[in-house]
Design an enzyme around this catalytic site. Sequence first.
Site: not given
Lengths: 657, 657
Positions: B302-304
Amino acid sequence: MLLAICGGPGGYAQELMPAPQQVVKRDGRLPVRLGFSVAVSGPADLRLYAETARFVKRLSERTGLFLRPDDSAGAAAALQIVVRRKGKLELYEDESYQLVVNDRGVRLEAQTDIGAIRGMETLFQLLSGDSSGYYFPAVEVTDSPRFAWRGLLLDVALHFMPVDELKTTLDGMAAVKMNVLHLHCCNDQGFRVESKIFPRLQNLASDGQYYTQADIKEIINYAGQRGIRVVPEFVVPAHTTAILVAYPELASVKKKYTLQRYFGVFDPVLDPTSEKVYTFLDKLFGEMAALFPDAYFHVGGDENTGKDWEKTPHIKAFMEARGMKDYMQLQTYFNQRLLPIVRKHGKVMMGWDEIFQPGLPKDIVIQSWRGKEAYYSSVKKGYRAILSNGYYIDLIQPASFHYLNDPVPDTVSMTKDETKRVLGGEATMWSELVAPETVDSRIWPRTAAIAERLWSARSVRDTDDMYRRLDVVSLELDGLGLRHEANRAVLLRRLAGGWDVQALGILVDVIEPLKIYERNEGDTMYTVFSPLTKLADVAVPDQRVPRVFRRWVMEFFGKEDEIMKQLLIWKNNDSAFRVLLARSPVLKEAAPLSESLSALGEIGLEAMSFIRAYRPPDEEWSQRSRGVLAKARLQSGRCELQVVESVGALVERARVQ
Amino acid sequence: MLLAICGGPGGYAQELMPAPQQVVKRDGRLPVRLGFSVAVSGPADLRLYAETARFVKRLSERTGLFLRPDDSAGAAAALQIVVRRKGKLELYEDESYQLVVNDRGVRLEAQTDIGAIRGMETLFQLLSGDSSGYYFPAVEVTDSPRFAWRGLLLDVALHFMPVDELKTTLDGMAAVKMNVLHLHCCNDQGFRVESKIFPRLQNLASDGQYYTQADIKEIINYAGQRGIRVVPEFVVPAHTTAILVAYPELASVKKKYTLQRYFGVFDPVLDPTSEKVYTFLDKLFGEMAALFPDAYFHVGGDENTGKDWEKTPHIKAFMEARGMKDYMQLQTYFNQRLLPIVRKHGKVMMGWDEIFQPGLPKDIVIQSWRGKEAYYSSVKKGYRAILSNGYYIDLIQPASFHYLNDPVPDTVSMTKDETKRVLGGEATMWSELVAPETVDSRIWPRTAAIAERLWSARSVRDTDDMYRRLDVVSLELDGLGLRHEANRAVLLRRLAGGWDVQALGILVDVIEPLKIYERNEGDTMYTVFSPLTKLADVAVPDQRVPRVFRRWVMEFFGKEDEIMKQLLIWKNNDSAFRVLLARSPVLKEAAPLSESLSALGEIGLEAMSFIRAYRPPDEEWSQRSRGVLAKARLQSGRCELQVVESVGALVERARVQ
């Protein structure tokens, strides 16, 4: 401006515990503000850096200021710590410190980082707040401990205590400047330390409840961080059922052993005539001596009944061949064999009173539990000694009793050398009747009173003031994670089977568990499986309400309103208690106490009426009130009401006016 | 005699949570008496024997009966457990059970010992007491879970949680029949599991706060004992600052990294073009796959932000050479490289929403956090999915919101196959703003509502009844050692700087921390060093007082007295609060809320006077009350009052009468 020069009773700073040797209050204060930081100079051990970070964290958590560990502040840091050398975790290490707080900053000087750690605890206790914010009051403290050995024995054998329980215990000890955790590692009920050489010990004789060697290292490291030594006790030759479960061939009486489920004194004992036993102990103690780095090694030695020796022919023959008159002489022989083993592994041998027998050299340390005579006598005969008699916190005696129990009282004449051989003392938390959930409520805050006895001057012995400060320290310990107060609520809720525990709380506030060895009558009532979640478990020693009520009754004039208000609460409490009882049968054992409390409230109020009307009661009332008092003295649920004599004093006052 | 056939809303046994699929109440009861014991027949896993001993211990601790574990009772045992086969700790394992209680005993039948463990929890919740003693009411329960995956994600990376905290969490999970502990093991703030292959991870990137491999085994064993799987998450390629602190050569942007002290989304990311990265992950995941025996392995994903990829020339070139249009395509490439590594170590790969991209095979499991659309869509496209969106318990939303968040709501049309691909859900306890001291107060009792959503029938959705039972479960959890209630008192005492916390408690009872992501505004207010001991930490979600007050105001008629009593308490509270404030500057941030609460109490009482006098207020009063309401809506100390709208409703009622 100099406000006061203090030291001695009544003179120490208001909230400090243990009381420092000298406190000079000054004018002014150092505000604690965002950016508060600590600088260390001098060759301190790494532990001091970790402790300063912990200090900043505690300060942040108390004040709500968003402080961060910061070791770059240097001369700008508000707290300047100067140490002369690395402290060593050993007996007699210098723990003195000087603390100077003024408007510009705090300067904490100490010979060793361990002294600095003690000083930080004093500083933390000085933290104050008012409408302008948090601050340290200006002060000069010069301090050092009276005794070098200030210990707490925690028995993890009778009931096992998890690693986290040990850690919070160590936090509490550090807060009151104690410096020895004595771990009672094994007994008839279990062997609690992993042995890699003798794995049957933990595999067969611990019910799965033991510390791995990694756990032990973690505990020792955690303690060392706070300047606390860890001294292990592996009790021999008696109290060894657990060892004999794993290795029955070491027993005097050869048979299959099972873990003892009761508590008390039992006959199983190592065979002192067997070379196998000494080989076993050499290896086991060698392994444990390496695991526990402290120079002292406790071998127990207590409560051998001698029966299994005297009834075993080959042992009897061994004694006769050597002209031994009784089993104590055989135990001395055993100890003489033990001593070179302990020494070989680089340790000083310690043991309980019983090892103090003719024929042992003077470099052993005696821990005295049975009485003052044996204690004074071992000191006079040239042994070093630690006092535990009078510090048995498991026996539910009042903190004031422990507080006034001086290792070197001014009523005993001792030479300077003899006094020097008194190393200090240890509070002992035997765990027959405590689980991890309740153990804190037996240790804290009372042990702080013992910690003060061992740290502060002999002349500091005002018990009223001790109790006043104990309330303050108790709050600090609560904030540190000790569970003496928090778990009271949990236990009350479980007992009440609901969230509303007010009526139960009012009752529990005035009862204490039976004292000394009465609760577990004849050692036959409790086993290791018994629930420790009942009335006698939520009842704690040193209840405050009875203590305060007693003071009111003694003062009386000016306290009448408080007395009557309290009596009315008690009188009315039983009906609310019965609502809880209806859904919580576990409270049945509390019902007689609740009834008696209500009756005490009633006769107390009646007594007050007679007193206020200047009218003595008639004989019928006196007789009825004696009946109420007598009934109220009866135990129930292994507990006793603590307000009977105070109400009795009111009855007496009414009668004799 | 058959009393009721139940199942569905309102029909389950009064106190059970999660509600069983079917409960038939019968006439009669089984008294719980001394000697109560358990017999197991059938080929159960050893865990069942340990669990029956734990059951007896809990029963003993609740009832005060001196019960002992005893496996010799056989047919005479009061509780007969029959299982058909050993349970396996894996997805889809049979957890069904049947429980029959009558006057003669309890029979608990299950396919597996895991089902039997679930049934024992139901039995424990059935325990009742009255003046005759403790008993189990006669009943027949037929039960099985609606979803196979009922998890709790505990983030031990942002704030580390000690082993004992995990153990009590597991006890709580078991009590409400959850079966997956998802451990979020690493993030930008730390790597929390010992690696023997890459020791720099824990040595340089954990601040000393990590689990040893022995700790992990202990946690897995403890969980397994309760029929709970442990699924680890090692998030890649983003949220990897900790890994890059230890091994900067794996980074997309080559530089020296330090542990992230803030919380949020950051740019550091593994270099997907480097073979070194895949070699590293192969070895690390291999080691961790062996340590965590579960078949599922979570790789985060997640959340790259993609920024460090897009700004790095060789990565940009790599993307261009392969015709990748954006960094998400590169992440899909990364995942395609990751998948064979995870598979090679015998695991099924799991990840967050973001890994759901074209080009990945269907045997991965998607954990959905961003929204329902992506979730439904992944299920419809043939992926198996777990719902976490709507179960973010760190966001301080009400339990009723989570409770009504159905993984397969009746408003969405899904085929039978699609429904089968919905494995269940996971509550997520992200730990930006919780310490071990406060984490329980965010998880419990609310998570029991999610546990019920995932276990019980879709039709069980009466929120009033859920809240009623939540109070009961909460007490059970409190008794099990969870600290959601006990630590509230500790935090209040620390904040108040004293033992008397009544005024502070009255205030705290009606405030909650700012919700969703508001408390840590812009991710700039809190760091890993920030104290979590303040107003917003003792304030909890789902406060009961505002909820009850809201109901009173809505019902109104017949509740006027309660309403006025409550308003009066609030009105008078501020003066008592100010006494605490005078010594506890940390409470300064609570002062505006306390003032507002007092003002709300005052205008509320005035509104009640108008209503009772059938006399509408004048415009000046209306304007003043609007001012009070507006001011009372302002946050302070990252908290908000929860009773403003209810008082507003009273003001409105006064105005429009």
